[in-house]
Design a protein around this motif. Structure first.
Motif, PDB file in Angstrom:
ATOM      1  N   GLY A 175       0.770  -1.235   0.000  1.00  0.00           N
ATOM      2  CA  GLY A 175       0.000   0.000   0.000  1.00  0.00           C
ATOM      3  C   GLY A 175       0.799   1.283   0.000  1.00  0.00           C
ATOM      4  O   GLY A 175       0.218   2.366   0.090  1.00  0.00           O
ATOM      5  N   LEU A 176       2.122   1.198  -0.073  1.00  0.00           N
ATOM      6  CA  LEU A 176       2.939   2.411  -0.139  1.00  0.00           C
ATOM      7  C   LEU A 176       3.129   2.755  -1.619  1.00  0.00           C
ATOM      8  O   LEU A 176       4.018   2.229  -2.282  1.00  0.00           O
TER       9      LEU A 176
ATOM     10  N   MET B 197       8.516   5.400  -3.459  1.00  0.00           N
ATOM     11  CA  MET B 197       8.676   5.129  -2.026  1.00  0.00           C
ATOM     12  C   MET B 197       9.973   4.372  -1.755  1.00  0.00           C
ATOM     13  O   MET B 197      10.674   4.641  -0.773  1.00  0.00           O
ATOM     14  N   ALA B 198      10.321   3.433  -2.646  1.00  0.00           N
ATOM     15  CA  ALA B 198      11.591   2.707  -2.508  1.00  0.00           C
ATOM     16  C   ALA B 198      12.772   3.658  -2.672  1.00  0.00           C
ATOM     17  O   ALA B 198      13.761   3.574  -1.933  1.00  0.00           O
ATOM     18  N   LEU B 199      12.665   4.557  -3.634  1.00  0.00           N
ATOM     19  CA  LEU B 199      13.722   5.540  -3.856  1.00  0.00           C
ATOM     20  C   LEU B 199      13.878   6.455  -2.639  1.00  0.00           C
ATOM     21  O   LEU B 199      14.997   6.722  -2.184  1.00  0.00           O
TER      22      LEU B 199
ATOM     23  N   ILE C 201       7.964   0.931  10.978  1.00  0.00           N
ATOM     24  CA  ILE C 201       7.303   0.298  12.124  1.00  0.00           C
ATOM     25  C   ILE C 201       5.808   0.152  11.868  1.00  0.00           C
ATOM     26  O   ILE C 201       5.244  -0.932  12.009  1.00  0.00           O
ATOM     27  N   PHE C 202       5.157   1.242  11.476  1.00  0.00           N
ATOM     28  CA  PHE C 202       3.697   1.212  11.386  1.00  0.00           C
ATOM     29  C   PHE C 202       3.154   0.663  10.070  1.00  0.00           C
ATOM     30  O   PHE C 202       2.023   0.198  10.030  1.00  0.00           O
ATOM     31  N   SER C 203       3.954   0.673   9.008  1.00  0.00           N
ATOM     32  CA  SER C 203       3.438   0.152   7.745  1.00  0.00           C
ATOM     33  C   SER C 203       3.836  -1.298   7.490  1.00  0.00           C
ATOM     34  O   SER C 203       3.187  -1.984   6.709  1.00  0.00           O
ATOM     35  N   VAL C 204       4.873  -1.782   8.166  1.00  0.00           N
ATOM     36  CA  VAL C 204       5.377  -3.126   7.874  1.00  0.00           C
ATOM     37  C   VAL C 204       5.362  -4.034   9.103  1.00  0.00           C
ATOM     38  O   VAL C 204       4.884  -5.168   9.030  1.00  0.00           O
TER      39      VAL C 204
END
Length: 163
Positions: free
Chosen positions: A57-58, A64-66, A100-103
């Motif tokens: 969802g990111l 986002m990876a960059l 922390i909160f997304s993964v």
């Protein structure tokens, strides 16, 4: 940014303890960054990391990876050298909160379950570095000392000339 503000951002009286914290945390962050950016050390590179980030969802995943990879890699290098340490540590701390909160949060605390304990430790370290600064042995302090030598930083406010 005026000289006084820059001096406040760069100056640190933290001593050698900041170096002992900064360097290993910087190495860890930089290594994680090159995994995301270049696929080194078993990482997936921008394409793979971007696809994974999009799957959780990111979006957009590649961007986002960059951003995450750049924050970790360049932030880690900045921590190692002690250059722009507070801003680099703050960006790294924010990156760890996102991790922390997304993964990791839904998996609980422990790393064995893909939990958030490692990201939390990195968050705590980078938050501490943001607060205390780079310490004595850092490029930041050398720059701060050269700025402090100028009259515009040391002179009382009422004695400064208005440009």
């Amino acid at each position: 940014m005026n000289k006084q503000t820059l001096h406040k951002v760069l100056k640190s009286d933290a001593g050698i303890a900041a170096l002992a914290l900064r360097v290993p945390v910087g190495i860890i962050l930089a290594a994680h960054g090159v995994q995301k950016l270049f696929g080194w050390f078993g990482g997936y590179g921008l394409e793979g990391t971007g696809q994974w980030m999009a799957s959780i969802g990111l979006e957009p995943g590649y961007l986002m990876a960059l951003l995450a990879g750049s924050a970790e890699f360049f932030g880690g290098l900045a921590l190692i050298v002690g250059l722009l340490t507070r801003p680099a540590a703050a960006v790294s701390a924010f990156t760890m909160l996102v991790a922390i909160f997304s993964v990791h949060f839904e998996h609980g605390l422990f790393l064995a379950n893909n939990g958030y304990e490692f990201a939390l430790a990195l968050f705590a370290a980078t938050a501490a570095i943001t607060i205390q600064g780079a310490g004595s042995y850092a490029a930041d302090n050398a720059i701060a000392k050269s700025i402090a030598g100028s009259d515009s930083v040391n002179a009382p406010t009422h004695l400064k000339q208005v440009a």
